[in-house]
Design an enzyme around this catalytic site. Sequence first.
Site, mmCIF file in Angstrom:
data_model
loop_
_atom_site.group_PDB
_atom_site.id
_atom_site.type_symbol
_atom_site.label_atom_id
_atom_site.label_comp_id
_atom_site.label_asym_id
_atom_site.label_seq_id
_atom_site.Cartn_x
_atom_site.Cartn_y
_atom_site.Cartn_z
ATOM 1 N N HIS A 3 21.855 23.273 84.054
ATOM 2 C CA HIS A 3 22.629 24.264 83.299
ATOM 3 C C HIS A 3 21.778 25.358 82.691
ATOM 4 O O HIS A 3 22.304 26.197 81.953
ATOM 5 C CB HIS A 3 23.411 23.606 82.161
ATOM 6 C CG HIS A 3 24.476 22.670 82.603
ATOM 7 N ND1 HIS A 3 25.772 23.052 82.817
ATOM 8 C CD2 HIS A 3 24.434 21.347 82.891
ATOM 9 C CE1 HIS A 3 26.493 22.012 83.198
ATOM 10 N NE2 HIS A 3 25.694 20.960 83.252
ATOM 11 N N LYS A 55 30.355 32.255 70.713
ATOM 12 C CA LYS A 55 29.550 31.314 71.501
ATOM 13 C C LYS A 55 28.399 30.859 70.619
ATOM 14 O O LYS A 55 28.201 31.399 69.528
ATOM 15 C CB LYS A 55 29.028 31.969 72.781
ATOM 16 C CG LYS A 55 28.340 33.338 72.588
ATOM 17 C CD LYS A 55 27.955 33.962 73.911
ATOM 18 C CE LYS A 55 29.079 34.640 74.637
ATOM 19 N NZ LYS A 55 29.436 34.009 75.880
ATOM 20 N N LYS A 66 21.672 35.171 74.333
ATOM 21 C CA LYS A 66 23.077 35.581 74.437
ATOM 22 C C LYS A 66 23.280 36.953 73.773
ATOM 23 O O LYS A 66 24.320 37.565 73.905
ATOM 24 C CB LYS A 66 23.992 34.521 73.826
ATOM 25 C CG LYS A 66 23.897 33.166 74.591
ATOM 26 C CD LYS A 66 24.852 32.118 74.085
ATOM 27 C CE LYS A 66 24.625 30.738 74.672
ATOM 28 N NZ LYS A 66 25.447 30.396 75.841
ATOM 29 N N THR A 82 31.422 30.164 80.426
ATOM 30 C CA THR A 82 32.766 29.693 80.747
ATOM 31 C C THR A 82 33.778 30.388 79.838
ATOM 32 O O THR A 82 34.935 30.557 80.225
ATOM 33 C CB THR A 82 32.890 28.165 80.589
ATOM 34 O OG1 THR A 82 32.222 27.777 79.385
ATOM 35 C CG2 THR A 82 32.282 27.430 81.759
ATOM 36 N N LYS A 119 37.684 32.218 80.341
ATOM 37 C CA LYS A 119 38.862 31.994 79.482
ATOM 38 C C LYS A 119 39.417 33.321 78.971
ATOM 39 O O LYS A 119 40.631 33.525 78.908
ATOM 40 C CB LYS A 119 38.499 31.091 78.294
ATOM 41 C CG LYS A 119 38.070 29.689 78.716
ATOM 42 C CD LYS A 119 37.396 28.914 77.583
ATOM 43 C CE LYS A 119 36.659 27.707 78.138
ATOM 44 N NZ LYS A 119 35.699 27.120 77.191
HETATM 45 C C1 GFP Z 1 25.389 25.981 79.208
HETATM 46 C C2 GFP Z 1 24.930 27.253 79.861
HETATM 47 C C3 GFP Z 1 26.126 28.120 80.219
HETATM 48 C C4 GFP Z 1 27.047 27.319 81.139
HETATM 49 C C5 GFP Z 1 27.383 25.967 80.499
HETATM 50 C C6 GFP Z 1 28.147 25.071 81.458
HETATM 51 O O1 GFP Z 1 26.217 26.314 78.118
HETATM 52 O O2 GFP Z 1 25.730 29.296 80.851
HETATM 53 O O3 GFP Z 1 28.225 28.019 81.369
HETATM 54 O O4 GFP Z 1 26.198 25.275 80.125
HETATM 55 O O5 GFP Z 1 27.502 24.995 82.675
HETATM 56 F F1 GFP Z 1 24.087 27.943 79.038
HETATM 57 P P1 GFP Z 1 25.876 26.272 76.588
HETATM 58 O O6 GFP Z 1 25.856 24.808 76.273
HETATM 59 O O7 GFP Z 1 24.605 26.988 76.450
HETATM 60 O O8 GFP Z 1 26.982 26.988 75.898
#
Ligand code: GFP
Length: 817
Positions: free
Chosen positions: A361, A553, A559, A661, A665
């Site tokens: 991730h 977020k 970010k 994600t 949404k």
């Molecule tokens: C992490 C990544 C995001 C990704 C999610 C799910 O999320 O880009 O969309 O995992 O795969 F950074 P956070 O826990 O950082 O929000």
Amino acid sequence: MAEEPRAHDPVDTFRQLILAKLKYAVGKDPGNAFGHDWFEAVALAARDHLVDHWEEASLQVERQEQKRVYYLSLEFLIGRLLVDSLSNLGLLDTAREALARLNVDFEQIRNLEPDAALGNGGLGRLAACFMESMATLNIAAHGYGIRYEHGLFRQVLVDGWQQEHTETWLDFGNPWEFERPEVSYSVGFGGSVVNITEPGEVPRHEWQPNEMVRSIAYDTPVVGWRHSSVNTLRLWRARAEEDLQLERFNAGDHFGAVVDVVKAESISRVLYPNDSTEAGLELRLRQEFFFVSASLQDLIKRHLDQHGDIHTLPERVAIQLNDTHPAIAVAELMRLLVDVHRLEWFEAWTLTVATLSYTNHTLLPEALESWPVSLMERLLPRHMQIIYLINAYHIDSLRAKDIHDFDLLRSVSLIEEEHGRRVRMGNLAFLGSHSINGVSALHTELMRKSVFSDFHRLYPQRINNKTNGVTLRRWLYQANPQLTELLVGAVGDELLDSPETVLRKLEPFAAKASFRKQFAAQRQHNKRALAALVQERMGISLDTQAIFDVQVKRIHEYKRQLLNLLHTVALYQAMRNDPTTDWAPRVKIFAGKAAASYHQAKLIIKLANDISRTINVDPTLRGLLKVVFIPNYNVSLAEVIIPAADLSEQISTAGLEASGTSNMKFALNGALTIGTLDGANVEMSEQIGREHMFIFGMTAQQVATRSRRDLGMAAEIAASERLAGAMEAIRSGIFSPDDPNRYAGLIDGLIAHDRFLVCADFQAYWDAQRQVDALWRTPDRWWHSAVLNTARTGWFSSDRTIREYASDIWKVPGIEK
Ligand code: GFP
């Protein structure tokens, strides 16, 4: 006296059920029941329905000998379950009406449910969406994780500073879960490894831990859309082997008598203990091993009970590792197969790799876990041996293929030698899995080129992409009933069952003025609801005619909330300097939590609050600009904020957001995205059309090139008067008169070493924001794009993502992509 139920009236039957729960499970009668009692009674009534379907589903899985999927995740960000369950059961209106007949307001009751915040952000929420989609698609799945007594901290803002308070979601009990004291496994820590040689037997190793912790299962049913199936989320609670050392207690050592209890139970006490201390670091590793070991023991037992043969594990079982947190599963599965089930090493290795798969991730090097060898040796001595052995066989096999390149061998090694010896969990997960997937096309491509480039050369088939998705049930039907009703009115009921295809039928409606008007009206409704929440919680009134410009977020430098704040300040200055311009009114909305030990992120929260405090009371703006930072962001808050957003901020430094994600949404709910070509924004721009988004800034490739140069930003700042002005305003203390130097370090840091290229993207961002203003002033075009955003986001359903996992990685028969 018991009432006669009205014949064949499902509402009345449900009403009776609620009353029975209130009386016999909660122990109250309607006369003395509080709101929470009603919530519990309704939840328990819904749970009865869940249980009926749950039983059916598990019988069917057994009968059909379905392959089982196990999703191992340190986080499940579930949020509330009442509306989710009722809605998927098809009982939402029934429950609402049944309560109304009892003079109880459903809307009030639903808001009394605490959020299950057993996760941090996108990763944990993805796991929750996946659980719902797997149930919907009839995949026999278990989620495995930890039942944290305290989920992610409750964020309180004190004078604009984040403070972390304990979150207490279990205070009133949890009506959804079933405690299973009989489902319990011992998990060991520490001790030593002994060699055992018995006559006639192959010599073997046995781990003799010096500490044992008990894991107790808690099961929560997860129901799919139209109760297609019900799966289980099994969360483990840690208990000591003995609750009390009676001898010590009787000797007067009352604290010493429970010391083991405290130590053991701290494992499932909190999500993400602060790991900036050594004790915190160790606790984190203990958590990871604890839930992995309990889960593997449990699933092997289920497999053997059902099929009787450990050799068929990969045919019957697929285990998905959600990030590196459960990566120790590679070594633990090997230990169980070799030491406990007595398989030969290479056979065990083949089974392990065929059963496990891993999702990455993040590419941020600091987020890829690694554990000091010394800590592993002390806490998990047998696993350390196994890891060394996996590594040795791996390096040998490469040499046997005539691969001797020292740098390559060093980069694919499981042990990092450079910064003190550490075990690289990403490499362990890669090597022990047959599939390694990224979460968006760009992220996967970068994974192949960066973190796992050497592995990719060696195993070109393993890396694959599974672009994330979100469940439309929660993020459209439940979060935005007004919009859902409008859409169903337009394209028909089938939308609810096949949104991925049917949403596209909405496209022609974008051209209809009357539909656009209705679309805008539902947004107004949602904006008023959010404004009311902000008024109630923060005492700030918002103009619902303004653009609701939202960034919600985790607070993290990559970010780039800071970029948004710089734009806010620059806009503020421009509005003040040029009051005659026809500025589009804006409300800048922020929410999100910063990790407890992440000082820079906490300072960014304070800055947002300082800016808000100054701007909101400046009379020269005539209310054209407002800034709010809504405290304690969580799933429930997201469900109110996202449907009310006009503009979605997805502005990470390109190449660093794996997917995102919330971007999906927002677009689903018709917000327009301002974003970089990062993560899933790229695929969103392909699906939605770039002309219906505001794409700006450097591409991942440009970022990589620029980052190779010195990261000083003097030239960029000199080239933009606006940027210089905004930075100087923050630096000089205009927003922090009580402590004028508060942000000097933050701003100087950007000037000298802007790792996330905030300054370098500023001008492009400013220009894109002016395009936002321009479009807002032509409502026909704005709402045309908004409708198309909703119409073209069906592909980002987590059902699509799960179908891809099922067919490509898990090989679950019967599930076509
Ligand atoms: C992490 C990544 C995001 C990704 C999610 C799910 O999320 O880009 O969309 O995992 O795969 F950074 P956070 O826990 O950082 O929000």
